[in-house]
Design an enzyme around this catalytic site. Structure first.
Site, mmCIF file in Angstrom:
data_model
loop_
_atom_site.group_PDB
_atom_site.id
_atom_site.type_symbol
_atom_site.label_atom_id
_atom_site.label_comp_id
_atom_site.label_asym_id
_atom_site.label_seq_id
_atom_site.Cartn_x
_atom_site.Cartn_y
_atom_site.Cartn_z
ATOM 1 N N MET A 11 0.816 -1.162 0.069
ATOM 2 C CA MET A 11 0.078 0.000 0.009
ATOM 3 C C MET A 11 0.959 1.303 -0.106
ATOM 4 O O MET A 11 1.933 1.195 0.344
ATOM 5 C CB MET A 11 -0.889 -0.052 1.326
ATOM 6 C CG MET A 11 -2.031 -1.136 1.293
ATOM 7 S SD MET A 11 -3.313 -0.777 -0.015
ATOM 8 C CE MET A 11 -4.056 0.624 1.019
ATOM 9 N N GLU A 93 -5.285 -3.003 -9.312
ATOM 10 C CA GLU A 93 -5.898 -3.776 -8.314
ATOM 11 C C GLU A 93 -6.061 -5.183 -8.698
ATOM 12 O O GLU A 93 -6.720 -6.133 -8.555
ATOM 13 C CB GLU A 93 -7.432 -3.255 -7.868
ATOM 14 C CG GLU A 93 -7.096 -1.829 -7.404
ATOM 15 C CD GLU A 93 -6.533 -1.667 -6.226
ATOM 16 O OE1 GLU A 93 -6.106 -2.625 -5.476
ATOM 17 O OE2 GLU A 93 -6.107 -0.311 -5.949
ATOM 18 N N VAL A 176 -10.305 -9.556 2.140
ATOM 19 C CA VAL A 176 -10.665 -8.277 1.584
ATOM 20 C C VAL A 176 -11.224 -7.229 2.219
ATOM 21 O O VAL A 176 -12.414 -7.550 2.601
ATOM 22 C CB VAL A 176 -11.323 -8.558 0.225
ATOM 23 C CG1 VAL A 176 -11.796 -7.164 -0.666
ATOM 24 C CG2 VAL A 176 -10.658 -9.348 -0.742
ATOM 25 N N GLY A 179 -9.648 -0.111 2.091
ATOM 26 C CA GLY A 179 -9.465 0.979 2.930
ATOM 27 C C GLY A 179 -8.252 1.608 2.400
ATOM 28 O O GLY A 179 -7.651 1.302 1.331
ATOM 29 N N HIS A 190 8.600 -4.649 11.538
ATOM 30 C CA HIS A 190 7.706 -3.668 12.206
ATOM 31 C C HIS A 190 6.433 -4.096 11.866
ATOM 32 O O HIS A 190 5.523 -3.953 12.760
ATOM 33 C CB HIS A 190 8.079 -2.264 11.720
ATOM 34 C CG HIS A 190 9.204 -1.811 12.364
ATOM 35 N ND1 HIS A 190 10.248 -1.431 11.557
ATOM 36 C CD2 HIS A 190 9.624 -1.470 13.565
ATOM 37 C CE1 HIS A 190 11.345 -0.873 12.309
ATOM 38 N NE2 HIS A 190 10.537 -0.693 13.545
#
Length: 207
Positions: A11, A93, A176, A179, A190
């Protein structure tokens, strides 16, 4: 010979911006492209690709039930195009494609029609598991390219997508869940130790 490309990243790695810039480069040379995107992602509205930097373009919407080759063929017939009239098909996507749709793209559009296809998408979900569409693309794509960005908490390369709810990391739930701000791009370390940075527990939930 035409090829199938899979350009993947976490993302916030500018995947959509890369797609839109690629489309602009083709179109500025007078070449036609077809832009497609998953119907599951409606953040920018239906049948639209939009980046965080403000670039946007209309797109053909793909539902899980669609035959992507048929969508391509119908578009070509509608506008009277031949395969040589299309420089490239760009798909955003792409992680939401089904394995069957990836095969339709690879064997139908790329191999049979000899039209290159560039797919952009996530490789893995918030649990670190491959999406079905991404797995199929990793198996069938002629070329793979990572679109890189840095971790939210350090300067290492981000390789994982951390899902948060009310600012806290979550590691369970539906694969899924569309957002934006609730997802953080992080390195593997992390991703595992995010609770330490976000809530200061005594140890990682994965320790």
């Amino acid at each position: 010979m035409a090829q199938l490309f899979f350009k993947y990243g976490t993302m916030n790695s500018s995947k959509s911006a890369n797609l839109l810039m690629t489309a602009h480069n083709y179109e500025s040379q007078g070449k036609h492209v077809i832009i497609m995107t998953s119907a599951l992602d409606t953040r920018a509205g239906k049948a639209k690709v939009e980046s965080r930097v403000g670039l946007a373009a209309n797109a053909m919407s793909i539902t899980p039930q669609d035959n992507v080759y048929d969508l391509y063929a119908d578009y070509m017939e509608m506008f009277g195009y031949g395969a040589r009239d299309i420089a490239c098909v760009l798909i955003d996507e792409a992680q939401f494609l089904t394995p069957e749709q990836v095969e339709q793209i690879a064997y139908g559009i790329v191999d049979a029609e000899e039209v290159p296809v560039i797919c952009y998408g996530l490789k893995t979900d918030f649990q670190g598991h491959l999406f079905d569409g991404s797995k199929a693309l990793l198996e069938l794509a002629d070329k793979l390219e990572e679109i890189k960005t840095v971790c939210q908490f350090c300067n290492k390369k981000a390789t994982m997508n951390l899902r948060t709810v009310n600012g806290m990391p979550v590691y369970d739930g539906e694969q899924v869940q569309i957002g934006d701000q609730e997802y953080l791009s992080v390195c593997r370390h992390h991703w595992d130790t995010a609770p330490i940075f976000l809530s200061k527990p005594e140890e990682s939930v994965h320790a």
